[in-house]
Write a protein that holds these residues in place. Structure first.
Motif, short mmCIF file in Angstrom:
data_model
loop_
_atom_site.label_atom_id
_atom_site.label_comp_id
_atom_site.label_asym_id
_atom_site.label_seq_id
_atom_site.Cartn_x
_atom_site.Cartn_y
_atom_site.Cartn_z
N THR A 75 -27.55 8.12 16.93
CA THR A 75 -27.92 8.21 17.83
C THR A 75 -28.05 9.87 18.47
O THR A 75 -27.24 10.72 17.71
CB THR A 75 -27.58 8.09 19.64
OG1 THR A 75 -25.78 8.18 19.78
CG2 THR A 75 -27.11 6.49 19.13
N LEU A 76 -28.72 10.32 19.14
CA LEU A 76 -29.14 11.68 19.39
C LEU A 76 -29.47 12.42 20.61
O LEU A 76 -29.61 11.86 21.36
CB LEU A 76 -30.04 12.55 18.92
CG LEU A 76 -30.23 12.23 17.26
CD1 LEU A 76 -31.65 12.57 16.37
CD2 LEU A 76 -29.29 12.95 16.12
N PRO A 77 -28.44 13.12 21.21
CA PRO A 77 -28.20 13.91 22.76
C PRO A 77 -29.72 14.20 22.82
O PRO A 77 -30.18 15.36 21.92
CB PRO A 77 -27.32 14.96 22.36
CG PRO A 77 -27.60 15.95 21.22
CD PRO A 77 -27.53 14.37 20.35
N CYS A 78 -30.28 13.87 24.31
CA CYS A 78 -31.96 14.79 24.36
C CYS A 78 -31.87 14.61 25.54
O CYS A 78 -31.18 13.94 26.84
CB CYS A 78 -32.59 12.92 23.86
SG CYS A 78 -34.23 13.47 24.56
N LYS A 79 -32.39 15.53 25.91
CA LYS A 79 -32.53 16.48 27.53
C LYS A 79 -33.41 15.43 27.76
O LYS A 79 -34.63 14.99 27.45
CB LYS A 79 -33.11 17.32 27.22
CG LYS A 79 -33.15 18.26 29.15
CD LYS A 79 -33.35 19.79 28.58
CE LYS A 79 -34.45 20.69 27.73
NZ LYS A 79 -35.91 20.48 29.13
N ALA A 80 -33.90 14.89 29.43
CA ALA A 80 -34.05 14.23 30.44
C ALA A 80 -35.13 14.78 31.07
O ALA A 80 -33.86 14.71 32.15
CB ALA A 80 -32.92 12.55 30.52
N ASN A 81 -35.65 14.72 31.15
CA ASN A 81 -37.17 15.42 31.99
C ASN A 81 -36.66 15.01 32.84
O ASN A 81 -37.03 15.77 33.82
CB ASN A 81 -37.96 16.41 30.79
CG ASN A 81 -37.90 17.10 30.17
OD1 ASN A 81 -37.49 18.21 30.48
ND2 ASN A 81 -38.34 17.29 29.40
N LEU A 82 -36.86 13.97 33.54
CA LEU A 82 -37.48 13.12 33.88
C LEU A 82 -35.94 12.75 35.10
O LEU A 82 -35.95 13.31 36.34
CB LEU A 82 -37.92 11.69 33.31
CG LEU A 82 -37.97 11.01 34.87
CD1 LEU A 82 -38.72 10.98 36.46
CD2 LEU A 82 -38.76 9.65 34.88
N LEU A 83 -35.13 12.99 34.66
CA LEU A 83 -33.83 12.64 35.42
C LEU A 83 -33.22 13.52 36.10
O LEU A 83 -32.45 13.97 36.62
CB LEU A 83 -32.71 11.98 34.50
CG LEU A 83 -33.11 10.16 34.16
CD1 LEU A 83 -31.94 9.06 32.88
CD2 LEU A 83 -33.62 9.69 35.16
N THR A 84 -33.75 14.48 35.25
CA THR A 84 -33.19 15.99 35.40
C THR A 84 -33.85 16.70 36.33
O THR A 84 -33.83 17.13 37.99
CB THR A 84 -34.02 16.81 34.15
OG1 THR A 84 -32.87 17.28 33.33
CG2 THR A 84 -33.52 19.01 34.29
N ARG A 85 -35.25 16.14 36.54
CA ARG A 85 -36.18 15.87 37.68
C ARG A 85 -35.82 15.54 39.07
O ARG A 85 -36.04 15.80 40.01
CB ARG A 85 -37.70 15.85 37.81
CG ARG A 85 -38.61 16.03 38.28
CD ARG A 85 -38.75 18.11 38.80
NE ARG A 85 -37.56 17.97 40.28
CZ ARG A 85 -37.27 19.24 40.55
NH1 ARG A 85 -37.44 20.04 39.34
NH2 ARG A 85 -36.63 18.89 40.94
N ILE A 86 -35.28 14.38 38.48
CA ILE A 86 -34.67 13.41 39.93
C ILE A 86 -34.30 13.89 40.93
O ILE A 86 -33.37 13.95 41.96
CB ILE A 86 -35.19 12.07 39.48
CG1 ILE A 86 -36.37 11.53 39.11
CG2 ILE A 86 -34.55 11.03 40.84
CD1 ILE A 86 -36.25 9.88 38.26
#
Length: 606
Positions: free
Chosen positions: A569-580
């Motif tokens: 797996t790779l660490p990925c920025k979660a733009n939706l969760l960051t916004r929520i």
């Protein structure tokens, strides 16, 4: 539901097994992004961005019938969308969404705003009504702006004259914005007339607004022989005289109006320590970041403070970023750039070697009055293109597929050579890895400096035929110095990092570098090529594995190739969760500015 979906990012994201890849659906209906009504196309673009975010950040997969389903309203209903294309790299394409109650009633069409509210409520165990409403409002803003952009670009002629450079054309090409952000075109606070002037996609241009700052409050830095105030005086020109004992300070016109009503700035204006000179000079053109502006014929670009909330953050310059730009210029000029160019002569950093602003205790940091002076190294004929603009979809309402500047380039290369398009695309991709990605790995492994090299921060240089020959990195926010390299970096430049707060633990850098270069940049390029029908993603992933396992990548000394090759797996920025979660990505420590989740690594599975 993963704990990563409920709030702040965990210290060590949970590992998830890589799912089997579903087959790509065969799209037989007309592409909804090409709908003749730009409002309909914009709704679809907004909806697809939300669904891509959800699929990436939750690990959701389509069913055997080729439809993605999301349980909403506490499980009482399903948000459903047919998959037009399923991308191993995450650049999925979907058809129009519907809401199904599961009680036999007909499915109801769903717009992007309704989908946003449903998804936001489904993404948390205890949804915050304020954050749900905020996301829905910003999706609405993004969709309306996207519709305006598409309406303009489907009817307006491309600009001519000196502003029609390859560089600026690419900067104006992000018509839909970040494909994996829920509100890619949200610009909270811009009215229609302001949007027309300040938006790159609308071919906007405007005069700078100028202040004169009393020299007792002047804050500035320069790593050049020329001081920042001399540079800005030259940009202002002699037709607008400066009051005695002051320096010229360029501002974004939106920012100037905002600043005038901030109490601290209003007091400085009233006391005569700041002087409002008004708009002056020739037109400047906004680039893809909106706040960085370009004017043909001048050796400078300006990265202006802009208090607008664009995507997730208000874009006002921080002092540590200003110092970071000067530091990086001095560090490269210490001999590091010569070593780098010896190995990779086609690559460099676009320098930010000077800045100017105002010092006063009442202003704070950011004070909203600081401007970066960025070197502008490109001639009008240079094919220096923002990578995000190069790969961006251009849904102009014609044809059977959505074009892009990259697609046009590859089709021209294939026609010229008489070779199949996928073959040319694979060769172009391999050349790109050598010209743009390999130098970034070298700087990480050999120098201990990792670049936040996502697609919008990266430029590719193309030759006259369209083949990659080099690249540039830009952005003084996105330099990371490895703590493990502190001794050799400070030997090059004593005092490095003292004012810029740039040294980070290696594990934090590895985490972010994997996302920005690995996922956003390289996998994003693969996803664009696949979703636009230019190449087979499986072939490109295999080509990437060959590049990463080769001797040239290994010789860089960077740890990223091994991570991309082997990690499940790779660490990925979660733009939706960051916004929520209501997070501003420019506030707080780098390690916790955004929500991250682990996603299956398609490179390891190739």
């Amino acid at each position: 539901m993963s704990t990563a979906l409920t709030g702040a990012p965990p210290d060590v994201p949970a590992r998830r097994p890589a799912p089997a890849r579903p087959a790509a659906a065969t799209a037989v209906d007309p592409d909804p992004l090409l709908h003749p009504d730009p409002a309909v196309a914009a709704e679809q673009a907004g909806l697809e961005a939300l669904l891509r975010c959800w699929a990436r950040e939750t690990g959701a997969l389509p069913g055997r019938d080729g439809r993605l389903r999301i349980a909403v309203l506490g499980g009482a209903a399903r948000l459903c969308a047919p998959v037009r294309y399923w991308s191993p790299a995450g650049w999925h394409r979907f058809g129009p969404a519907t809401l199904s109650a599961g009680d036999g009633t007909a499915d109801a069409p769903v717009d992007a705003v309704t989908a946003a509210a449903l998804i936001a409520a489904a993404a948390a165990d205890r949804p915050d009504p304020g954050q749900v409403a905020d996301l829905a409002a910003r999706v609405a803003d993004s969709v309306v702006r996207t519709a305006d952009i598409l309406a303009h670009r489907r009817t307006a002629a491309a600009p001519g004259g000196p502003e029609a450079s390859h560089f600026l054309a690419a900067e104006q090409s992000l018509l839909l914005g970040h494909p994996l952000h829920p509100t890619p075109k949200s610009r909270d606070g811009l009215g229609p007339a302001q949007s027309a002037a300040y938006s790159p996609e609308l071919h906007g241009s405007f005069q700078l607004h100028w202040y004169a700052v009393d020299r007792e409050l002047l804050a500035a830095g320069s790593a050049l022989s020329e001081s920042a105030d001399l540079i800005t005086a030259g940009l202002l020109g002699g037709r607008t005289p400066l009051p005695p004992g002051t320096a010229a300070l360029p501002l974004h016109p939106w920012q100037a109006r905002e600043l005038a009503v901030r109490p601290a700035v209003a007091d400085l204006l009233a006391d005569g320590l700041l002087h409002d000179l008004g708009p002056a000079g020739e037109a400047w053109y906004p680039t893809s970041s909106v706040r960085t502006v370009y004017r043909p014929g001048t050796p400078w670009m300006l990265k202006l403070s802009l208090g607008l909330r664009i995507t997730n953050s208000r874009r006002e310059n921080l002092r540590k970023e200003l110092h970071r730009g000067l530091e990086m210029h001095r560090l490269l000029e210490s001999g590091l750039a010569d070593e780098w160019r010896a190995a990779h002569p086609g690559f460099d950093v676009v320098r930010d070697p000077a800045w100017i602003g105002v010092d006063h205790p009442a202003l704070g940091d950011p004070g909203g009055l600081d401007t970066v002076l960025r070197a502008q190294p490109f001639a009008p004929a240079d094919r220096a293109l923002c990578v995000a603009g190069l790969v961006a979809e251009q849904p102009l309402g014609t044809g059977e597929t959505v074009p892009s500047r990259l697609g046009d380039t590859l089709r021209a290369l294939a026609a010229r050579s008489g070779r199949p398009l996928p073959t040319v695309a694979a060769e172009w991709f391999l050349r790109y890895l050598d010209a743009v990605v390999l130098p970034v790995l070298w700087l990480d492994g050999r120098a201990g400096i990792a670049l936040e090299a996502h697609q919008q921060n990266s430029l590719v240089l193309l030759d006259a035929d369209g083949w990659p020959t080099g690249g540039r990195y830009r952005d003084n926010q996105g330099f990371y110095y490895r703590q493990s390299a502190a001794e050799r970096l400070t030997a090059r430049l004593p005092g490095l990092g003292a004012r810029s707060d740039t040294f980070l633990a290696d594990e934090v850098i590895d985490h972010h570098f994997a996302y920005y270069l690995g996922i956003n940049h390289v996998l994003g390029l693969i996803g664009a090529l696949g979703s636009q029908g230019l190449a087979d993603e499986a072939v490109l992933l295999a080509a990437l594995r060959g590049f990463l396992s080769g001797s040239r990548a290994a010789a860089t000394g960077s740890a990223l190739p091994a991570l991309l090759l082997d990690a499940a797996t790779l660490p990925c920025k979660a733009n939706l969760l960051t916004r929520i979660n209501g997070m501003d990505e420019l506030v707080g420590p780098v390690a916790t500015q955004s929500v991250y989740v682990d996603i299956p690594n398609p490179v390891a599975g190739a």
